[in-house]
Design an enzyme around this catalytic site. Structure first.
Site, PDB file in Angstrom:
ATOM      1  N   ASP A   6     -18.986  18.659 -38.741  1.00  0.00           N
ATOM      2  CA  ASP A   6     -18.238  17.685 -39.603  1.00  0.00           C
ATOM      3  C   ASP A   6     -18.602  16.162 -39.335  1.00  0.00           C
ATOM      4  O   ASP A   6     -17.963  15.338 -39.397  1.00  0.00           O
ATOM      5  CB  ASP A   6     -16.985  17.887 -39.428  1.00  0.00           C
ATOM      6  CG  ASP A   6     -16.348  19.342 -39.383  1.00  0.00           C
ATOM      7  OD1 ASP A   6     -16.681  19.961 -40.407  1.00  0.00           O
ATOM      8  OD2 ASP A   6     -15.581  19.696 -38.587  1.00  0.00           O
ATOM      9  N   GLY A  12     -18.935  23.469 -44.435  1.00  0.00           N
ATOM     10  CA  GLY A  12     -18.551  22.593 -45.599  1.00  0.00           C
ATOM     11  C   GLY A  12     -18.932  21.343 -45.777  1.00  0.00           C
ATOM     12  O   GLY A  12     -18.568  20.381 -45.019  1.00  0.00           O
ATOM     13  N   HIS A  13     -19.893  21.103 -46.670  1.00  0.00           N
ATOM     14  CA  HIS A  13     -20.692  19.910 -46.687  1.00  0.00           C
ATOM     15  C   HIS A  13     -20.107  19.019 -47.864  1.00  0.00           C
ATOM     16  O   HIS A  13     -20.230  19.458 -48.830  1.00  0.00           O
ATOM     17  CB  HIS A  13     -22.023  20.298 -46.697  1.00  0.00           C
ATOM     18  CG  HIS A  13     -22.489  20.645 -45.424  1.00  0.00           C
ATOM     19  ND1 HIS A  13     -23.891  21.428 -45.524  1.00  0.00           N
ATOM     20  CD2 HIS A  13     -22.065  20.710 -44.071  1.00  0.00           C
ATOM     21  CE1 HIS A  13     -24.008  21.980 -44.062  1.00  0.00           C
ATOM     22  NE2 HIS A  13     -23.043  21.190 -43.541  1.00  0.00           N
ATOM     23  N   LYS A  64     -22.939  15.658 -42.553  1.00  0.00           N
ATOM     24  CA  LYS A  64     -24.266  15.677 -42.980  1.00  0.00           C
ATOM     25  C   LYS A  64     -24.596  15.926 -44.247  1.00  0.00           C
ATOM     26  O   LYS A  64     -25.468  15.377 -44.846  1.00  0.00           O
ATOM     27  CB  LYS A  64     -24.638  17.151 -42.313  1.00  0.00           C
ATOM     28  CG  LYS A  64     -24.569  17.034 -40.620  1.00  0.00           C
ATOM     29  CD  LYS A  64     -25.147  18.449 -40.157  1.00  0.00           C
ATOM     30  CE  LYS A  64     -23.928  19.314 -40.067  1.00  0.00           C
ATOM     31  NZ  LYS A  64     -22.744  19.147 -39.402  1.00  0.00           N
ATOM     32  N   GLN A 103     -23.116  23.172 -39.275  1.00  0.00           N
ATOM     33  CA  GLN A 103     -22.317  23.111 -37.873  1.00  0.00           C
ATOM     34  C   GLN A 103     -23.316  22.043 -36.884  1.00  0.00           C
ATOM     35  O   GLN A 103     -23.520  20.968 -37.270  1.00  0.00           O
ATOM     36  CB  GLN A 103     -22.245  24.456 -37.069  1.00  0.00           C
ATOM     37  CG  GLN A 103     -21.341  25.375 -37.820  1.00  0.00           C
ATOM     38  CD  GLN A 103     -22.012  26.317 -38.875  1.00  0.00           C
ATOM     39  OE1 GLN A 103     -23.335  26.646 -38.660  1.00  0.00           O
ATOM     40  NE2 GLN A 103     -21.347  26.092 -39.999  1.00  0.00           N
TER      41      GLN A 103
HETATM   42  P1  IMP Z   1     -17.256  30.706 -36.961  1.00  0.00           P
HETATM   43  O1  IMP Z   1     -18.328  29.655 -37.276  1.00  0.00           O
HETATM   44  O2  IMP Z   1     -16.464  30.764 -38.086  1.00  0.00           O
HETATM   45  O3  IMP Z   1     -17.389  31.821 -36.200  1.00  0.00           O
HETATM   46  O4  IMP Z   1     -16.247  29.601 -36.042  1.00  0.00           O
HETATM   47  C1  IMP Z   1     -16.617  29.350 -34.717  1.00  0.00           C
HETATM   48  C2  IMP Z   1     -16.310  28.025 -34.171  1.00  0.00           C
HETATM   49  O5  IMP Z   1     -17.362  26.961 -35.079  1.00  0.00           O
HETATM   50  C3  IMP Z   1     -14.713  27.644 -34.578  1.00  0.00           C
HETATM   51  O6  IMP Z   1     -14.514  26.572 -33.716  1.00  0.00           O
HETATM   52  C4  IMP Z   1     -14.856  26.735 -36.013  1.00  0.00           C
HETATM   53  O7  IMP Z   1     -14.044  25.943 -36.125  1.00  0.00           O
HETATM   54  C5  IMP Z   1     -16.352  26.351 -35.671  1.00  0.00           C
HETATM   55  N1  IMP Z   1     -17.169  25.850 -37.068  1.00  0.00           N
HETATM   56  C6  IMP Z   1     -17.670  26.673 -37.930  1.00  0.00           C
HETATM   57  N2  IMP Z   1     -18.234  26.155 -38.819  1.00  0.00           N
HETATM   58  C7  IMP Z   1     -18.051  24.564 -38.700  1.00  0.00           C
HETATM   59  C8  IMP Z   1     -18.240  23.519 -39.315  1.00  0.00           C
HETATM   60  O8  IMP Z   1     -19.106  23.470 -40.565  1.00  0.00           O
HETATM   61  N3  IMP Z   1     -17.826  22.555 -39.084  1.00  0.00           N
HETATM   62  C9  IMP Z   1     -17.151  22.395 -37.842  1.00  0.00           C
HETATM   63  N4  IMP Z   1     -16.875  23.572 -37.032  1.00  0.00           N
HETATM   64  C10 IMP Z   1     -17.284  24.679 -37.311  1.00  0.00           C
END
Ligand code: IMP
Length: 429
Positions: free
Chosen positions: A15, A42-43, A18, A226
């Protein structure tokens, strides 16, 4: 022909903004690529007053006529893919320029169900706080060689055969471990077959397309999702996502070689946020954290969850700058710090015994116990959203930028001063 392959990666816990940087940097890019993760991202891009959130597709999809690639390292939720593409095509985007790797893995409905069941089973205190998009279980299947790849959806016989075996195994899990009803074969097979037909026109040899684009001297932008501190190997394990989110993931996720890369752009938010569980040394539970959340609109673009907020953490940033091999930094959301009063920057962590450390610990578990040691820098009250150049910025904002550059020994070449693509200062990007 000289190469231009830029890799853009997040430096914190995601977040960082990007999507906006890709959008701003994208004007002269020929090929946009996503290479890891899935619809957990979520871009957000705000262009011409319109807000568009990309979860799976490269943020470059907004530029007409450019090639956009979903590489082999992704885990693709076909429903999400088809919804996102039809939204864009309804806005008039051209479908011919989207290519999907046959080797990307498919996020199936049972992955999303397992993601939720596993989180529930972990319970309070041990849950990861995942996005519930089935990312972890899909990567587990990939590495245990029980996954379905995009190319498996294209052949009904292969799909039927693989799914029969996979569902036998999954149904054992659902019924015996999680006390759920078994999944009926046709309920999974029929939609999957239809997804295959709908995705087939986009499937292409993305590695070869990229190879040719690089060799032809086209400008490639690899869009990381991420960020470094959520990396499966190098992040705050187990509170991480399930892919290689730091720079190295770009090669396995595309089939390009490390020699192809010309520049790493590290995206750093001017403060820190985190969604989901896990250690966050500079998290601020008081007024400052609340103000950052409100002023920065810090609510998840994928799940809507309020983000945890706090000050900039130089210990974490030094680590991620090294890990990503950052050549330049894009500093985002500097405007949010306006009116915050003094600004704090974490320069060390204090351990239980009073010792201070200035490097990232190998045991990241201790990060939930450490106390951040802060240096205080003077803030500014001016609204910087209209500043067009570095010289227009208030002196204290300039000092903050210079401080970060010095500490990370990396130039800040792009500065975000507001959400719109026009609210950006370019310092030689
Ligand atoms: P997962 O990717 O859904 O398995 O989540 C694993 C961890 O990564 C959690 O803490 C999510 O909140 C975090 N996470 C996954 N995708 C994002 C992102 O695009 N932005 C911020 N945190 C993320």
């Amino acid at each position: 022909m000289s190469k231009r392959v830029d890799l853009l990666v997040g430096a914190q816990w995601g977040d960082e903004g990007k999507g906006k940087v890709v959008d701003v940097a994208g004007a002269d890019v020929d090929v946009f690529v996503r290479y890891q993760g899935g619809a957990n991202a979520g871009h957000t891009v705000i262009a011409d007053g319109q807000k568009i959130v990309f979860h799976l597709l490269p943020s470059g999809m907004l530029y007409p006529g450019k090639l956009c690639i979903l590489g082999n390292g992704l885990v693709i939720d076909p429903e999400q893919f088809l919804n996102e593409t039809s939204d864009l095509f309804n806005r008039g985007q051209d479908r011919a320029r989207l290519a999907v790797s046959p080797h990307a893995h498919v996020v199936m409905p049972y992955h999303k169900m397992l993601d939720k069941l596993q989180e529930e089973a972990r319970g309070k205190g041990r849950k990861i706080g995942t996005t519930g998009r089935g990312i972890g279980p899909c990567y587990v299947d990939k590495y245990s060689r029980s996954g379905l790849r995009i190319q498996d959806l294209l052949d009904e016989n292969i799909l039927r055969e693989r799914l029969t075996y996979i569902l036998e195994e999954k149904n054992q899990l659902f019924t015996k471990l999680y006390n759920q009803k078994p999944l009926a074969f046709d309920e999974i097979y029929e939609p999957a077959r239809k997804w295959g037909n709908a995705i087939a026109p986009y499937v292409d040899d993305t590695r070869a397309l990229l190879r040719k684009a690089v060799d032809d001297g086209q400008h490639i932008l690899l869009e990381g999702a991420q960020a470094a501190l959520l990396d499966i190997d190098h992040g705050t394990y187990p509170y991480v996502t399930s892919s290689s989110t730091s720079a190295a993931g770009a090669f396995t996720g595309t089939g390009l070689s490390p020699h192809d890369l010309t520049r790493v752009i590290s995206v750093v938010k001017a403060y820190t946020t985190r969604v989901g569980e896990g250690p966050f040394p500079t998290e601020d539970f008081g007024e400052a954290g609340e103000k950052l959340r409100t002023n920065g609109g810090e609510f998840g673009a994928t799940t809507g969850r309020p983000r945890r907020c706090g000050w900039l953490d130089m210990v974490a940033l030094k680590y991620s700058t090294e890990l990503n091999g950052a050549d330049v930094i894009a500093l985002t959301k500097l405007d949010v710090l306006g009116g915050m009063g003094d600004i704090k920057v974490c320069t060390a962590y204090e351990l239980d015994n009073g010792d201070k450390i200035t490097t990232w610990p190998t045991d990241t578990g201790i990060l939930s116990e450490v106390k951040p040691v802060y240096e205080t820098l003077p803030g500014w009250n001016d609204d910087i959203s209209g500043c067009k150049s570095f010289d227009d910025l208030p002196e204290n904002a300039k000092s903050y930028i210079n401080y970060i550059e010095r500490a990370l020994n990396t130039p800040i070449v792009l500065i975000g001063t507001g959400a719109d693509r026009t609210q950006t200062i370019n310092r030689g990007f």
